[in-house]
Design an enzyme around this catalytic site. Structure first.
Site, PDB file in Angstrom:
ATOM      1  N   GLU A 175       3.351  35.341 -39.075  1.00  0.00           N
ATOM      2  CA  GLU A 175       4.427  35.475 -40.083  1.00  0.00           C
ATOM      3  C   GLU A 175       4.435  34.372 -41.132  1.00  0.00           C
ATOM      4  O   GLU A 175       5.479  33.764 -41.400  1.00  0.00           O
ATOM      5  CB  GLU A 175       5.794  35.558 -39.383  1.00  0.00           C
ATOM      6  CG  GLU A 175       5.856  36.682 -38.354  1.00  0.00           C
ATOM      7  CD  GLU A 175       7.165  36.732 -37.579  1.00  0.00           C
ATOM      8  OE1 GLU A 175       8.089  35.971 -37.899  1.00  0.00           O
ATOM      9  OE2 GLU A 175       7.255  37.558 -36.647  1.00  0.00           O
ATOM     10  N   GLU A 291       2.957  44.660 -31.765  1.00  0.00           N
ATOM     11  CA  GLU A 291       4.321  44.507 -31.203  1.00  0.00           C
ATOM     12  C   GLU A 291       5.142  45.772 -31.417  1.00  0.00           C
ATOM     13  O   GLU A 291       6.311  45.718 -31.785  1.00  0.00           O
ATOM     14  CB  GLU A 291       5.041  43.330 -31.889  1.00  0.00           C
ATOM     15  CG  GLU A 291       4.314  42.020 -31.818  1.00  0.00           C
ATOM     16  CD  GLU A 291       5.081  40.857 -32.460  1.00  0.00           C
ATOM     17  OE1 GLU A 291       6.278  41.002 -32.742  1.00  0.00           O
ATOM     18  OE2 GLU A 291       4.456  39.802 -32.677  1.00  0.00           O
TER      19      GLU A 291
HETATM   20  O1  G3I Z   1      15.308  32.139 -21.478  1.00  0.00           O
HETATM   21  C1  G3I Z   1      16.368  31.488 -22.228  1.00  0.00           C
HETATM   22  C2  G3I Z   1      17.611  31.417 -21.367  1.00  0.00           C
HETATM   23  O2  G3I Z   1      17.348  30.560 -20.270  1.00  0.00           O
HETATM   24  C3  G3I Z   1      18.755  30.878 -22.238  1.00  0.00           C
HETATM   25  O3  G3I Z   1      19.934  30.897 -21.495  1.00  0.00           O
HETATM   26  C4  G3I Z   1      18.937  31.728 -23.474  1.00  0.00           C
HETATM   27  C5  G3I Z   1      20.015  31.175 -24.408  1.00  0.00           C
HETATM   28  O4  G3I Z   1      19.739  31.447 -25.752  1.00  0.00           O
HETATM   29  O5  G3I Z   1      17.737  31.741 -24.179  1.00  0.00           O
HETATM   30  C6  G3I Z   1      16.660  32.304 -23.458  1.00  0.00           C
HETATM   31  O6  G3I Z   1      15.514  32.261 -24.246  1.00  0.00           O
HETATM   32  C7  G3I Z   1      15.462  33.244 -25.267  1.00  0.00           C
HETATM   33  C8  G3I Z   1      14.184  34.032 -25.061  1.00  0.00           C
HETATM   34  O7  G3I Z   1      14.016  34.934 -26.112  1.00  0.00           O
HETATM   35  C9  G3I Z   1      14.202  34.821 -23.766  1.00  0.00           C
HETATM   36  O8  G3I Z   1      15.248  35.748 -23.782  1.00  0.00           O
HETATM   37  C10 G3I Z   1      15.443  32.548 -26.607  1.00  0.00           C
HETATM   38  O9  G3I Z   1      16.694  31.950 -26.838  1.00  0.00           O
HETATM   39  C11 G3I Z   1      15.163  33.548 -27.686  1.00  0.00           C
HETATM   40  O10 G3I Z   1      14.994  32.862 -28.916  1.00  0.00           O
HETATM   41  C12 G3I Z   1      13.906  34.299 -27.369  1.00  0.00           C
HETATM   42  O11 G3I Z   1      13.720  35.298 -28.344  1.00  0.00           O
HETATM   43  C13 G3I Z   1      12.425  35.763 -28.528  1.00  0.00           C
HETATM   44  C14 G3I Z   1      12.056  35.589 -29.994  1.00  0.00           C
HETATM   45  O12 G3I Z   1      10.792  36.170 -30.248  1.00  0.00           O
HETATM   46  C15 G3I Z   1      11.989  34.100 -30.370  1.00  0.00           C
HETATM   47  O13 G3I Z   1      10.973  33.446 -29.655  1.00  0.00           O
HETATM   48  C16 G3I Z   1      12.347  37.222 -28.122  1.00  0.00           C
HETATM   49  O14 G3I Z   1      12.517  37.319 -26.708  1.00  0.00           O
HETATM   50  C17 G3I Z   1      11.004  37.805 -28.515  1.00  0.00           C
HETATM   51  O15 G3I Z   1      10.993  39.210 -28.293  1.00  0.00           O
HETATM   52  C18 G3I Z   1      10.749  37.547 -30.003  1.00  0.00           C
HETATM   53  O16 G3I Z   1       9.473  38.058 -30.297  1.00  0.00           O
HETATM   54  C19 G3I Z   1       9.121  38.048 -31.675  1.00  0.00           C
HETATM   55  C20 G3I Z   1       7.625  37.742 -31.742  1.00  0.00           C
HETATM   56  O17 G3I Z   1       7.354  36.538 -31.075  1.00  0.00           O
HETATM   57  C21 G3I Z   1       7.152  37.679 -33.194  1.00  0.00           C
HETATM   58  N1  G3I Z   1       7.504  38.899 -33.906  1.00  0.00           N
HETATM   59  C22 G3I Z   1       8.903  39.305 -33.814  1.00  0.00           C
HETATM   60  C23 G3I Z   1       9.343  39.402 -32.354  1.00  0.00           C
HETATM   61  C24 G3I Z   1      10.765  39.887 -32.243  1.00  0.00           C
HETATM   62  O18 G3I Z   1      11.652  38.962 -32.834  1.00  0.00           O
END
Ligand code: G3I
Length: 383
Positions: A175, A291
């Site tokens: 991105e 994705e």
């Molecule tokens: O696991 C922690 C948990 O312990 C905590 O309590 C909670 C509080 O916010 O956060 C949890 O982690 C989260 C994680 O997902 C697991 O659920 C993060 O905050 C959250 O930011 C994270 O989001 C991910 C996001 O990328 C940012 O990394 C999404 O799961 C994931 O599907 C998303 O994937 C992205 C690709 O990497 C790039 N393209 C877009 C795609 C969708 O946004």
């Protein structure tokens, strides 16, 4: 216990024994997982699986998994080993997961996924080495005192080096394009862009190649799927970036198209996407749909069967365009079942359909195949 049930439970036990995954105490963020696939799933296993149908047509079928969820869910382990040829960890290879502090790496979860994949002869995609949305807080806070070029190079050497020879392809840079940021070349004003300059991209690809001479190196982006002016501008910027990289002999092997699409979008999918993929092919690049999922927030009706049909049609229409080009070598969904999709995370009040869980993936919450599964499989066969 009937013979079939017994075989199923012993197969599940064998899976855990050889899985390389240790069950952990916490159970993820959802209800207890289903105990086994329902009987009607028989017709979608083995030669009827996504993996088998994809393989027949020169494709790899895969999905993103959340490692600690996989660790605690035998039915999910079984489903992914039956259905896919490749997995990608949804978050566990990002900076925020791997780098608790400047001097520490935590490979616990990514290692677990690699052992699981090895035990089950699955390939793995690496996601992602450079992304504006996974910069740890310590890095943001300390960045003025650090040599960021060297830090980025060292990070990539460590991570790519650790899994050298075990990765199908790395999303090296994720991105990097955002025309709205009004920079030359449509580059996003990301943390890395601001602190290193536009050549952070080139630096990352070169470092990845140094650490693994054979892994495929991918540039991955979203918002390039639809025929509308905004996405057309994004496509042009990505292609221009790829051209510049090739002119400068930067090692790059593939283009990732994230494929987060919508059911009921006012824009259509067609020539823009087809031409984009063809341009990548002419540059000698492979193309991966990295994705894919279908966001159904715009659908105004509630009837599940109706929603599922529209979602399935959306998969089919998209894949019929994308898979027509032989440069496309892999198709992964962002998640496996509606039990676990990023589209259901976070507050829902701003959504058009607040509190309505999305049915965006090929398997439902009980791991039964949905219309989307059959649409994906038919698209593989139509290739
Ligand atoms: O696991 C922690 C948990 O312990 C905590 O309590 C909670 C509080 O916010 O956060 C949890 O982690 C989260 C994680 O997902 C697991 O659920 C993060 O905050 C959250 O930011 C994270 O989001 C991910 C996001 O990328 C940012 O990394 C999404 O799961 C994931 O599907 C998303 O994937 C992205 C690709 O990497 C790039 N393209 C877009 C795609 C969708 O946004």
């Amino acid at each position: 216990m009937k013979r079939r049930e017994f075989l199923r439970s012993s197969a599940a036990a064998m899976l855990v024994a050889g899985s390389g995954l240790q069950a952990r105490a916490d159970t993820g963020r959802d209800a207890p997982p289903p105990r086994a696939l329902p009987l009607e799933a028989e017709a979608v296993r083995g030669r009827h699986s996504l993996h088998a149908h994809a393989h027949k047509h020169g494709l790899l079928a895969g999905a993103a998994v959340v490692v600690h969820v996989l660790q605690n869910d035998l039915a999910l382990q079984r489903l992914v080993t039956e259905q896919y040829g490749i997995l990608v960890p949804e978050n566990e290879l990002k900076w925020r997961a791997l780098r608790p502090s400047l001097n520490q790496f935590d490979f616990t979860e990514s290692d677990a996924l690699f052992s699981f994949a090895k035990a089950h002869h699955l390939q793995v995609r690496g996601h992602t080495l450079v992304w504006h949305n996974s910069v740890p807080d310590w890095l943001k806070n300390e960045s003025s005192q650090l040599d960021l070029r060297q830090l980025l190079i060292d990070h990539i050497h460590a991570v790519v080096g650790r899994y050298r020879g075990c990765v199908h392809s790395w999303d090296v840079v994720n991105e990097a394009i955002l025309p709205d940021d009004a920079q030359q070349d449509g580059l996003r004003r990301s943390f890395w862009f601001e602190r290193i300059g536009p050549d952070y991209i080139e630096l990352a690809f070169r470092a990845a190649r140094e650490a693994d001479p054979h892994v495929r190196l991918t540039y991955n982006d979203y918002g390039v799927e639809y025929d509308n002016p905004e996405e057309s501008a994004r496509r042009a910027s990505v292609l221009a970036l790829l051209h510049r990289l090739q002119q400068r002999k930067v090692p790059i092997d593939a283009l990732g198209i994230q494929s987060h699409i919508k059911a009921g979008s006012p824009s259509s999918i067609g020539k823009g996407l087809a031409d984009y993929i063809e341009s990548a092919r002419q540059m000698g690049l492979e193309v991966y749909l990295t994705e894919m999922d279908v966001n159904e927030d715009d659908l105004l009706f509630d009837e599940v069967s109706q929603r599922d049909l529209v979602i399935a049609r959306t998969y089919r229409d998209y894949l019929d365009v994308a898979l027509a080009n032989p440069a496309v070598k892999a198709m992964l969904t962002w998640g496996v079942s509606d039990r676990q999709t990023w589209l259901n995370d976070g507050p829902t009040h701003h959504r058009k359909q607040p509190n309505r869980p999305q049915r965006s993936l090929p398997f439902d919450r009980e791991y039964r195949p949905k219309n989307a599964f059959f649409a994906i499989r038919d698209s593989f066969d139509a290739r």
